[in-house]
Design a protein around this motif. Structure first.
Motif: not given
Length: 68
Positions: A26-29, A52-55, A63-68, A1-14
């Motif tokens: 997709k189950g990320w918290e 983060t997400k436990d997998v 690992m392709k984190l966006g596909q987890q 079992m692993s805990k994965l981490y991602r930092l999502l970034t984007e311009e301030d928009s929808s």
């Protein structure tokens, strides 16, 4: 079992809200509070949110984190 981490970034928009919503669907918290900062190179505000997400797999840098 692993805990994965991602930092999502984007311009301030929808698009940022949709990116975070998709990760949650997709189950990320959410991890911590969102961040908001001015990007002088584009003259726009940018948002960031850690998630983060436990997998049930061992972590690998390949690992392709966006596909987890």
């Amino acid at each position: 079992m692993s805990k994965l981490y991602r930092l999502l970034t984007e311009e301030d928009s929808s698009a940022f809200c949709h990116k975070v919503s998709e990760a949650l669907a997709k189950g990320w918290e959410l991890h911590g509070s969102p961040a908001y900062a001015f990007d002088p190179s584009t003259n726009k505000m940018r948002c960031a949110q850690a998630v983060t997400k436990d997998v049930a797999a061992d972590y690998s840098p390949d690992m392709k984190l966006g596909q987890q």
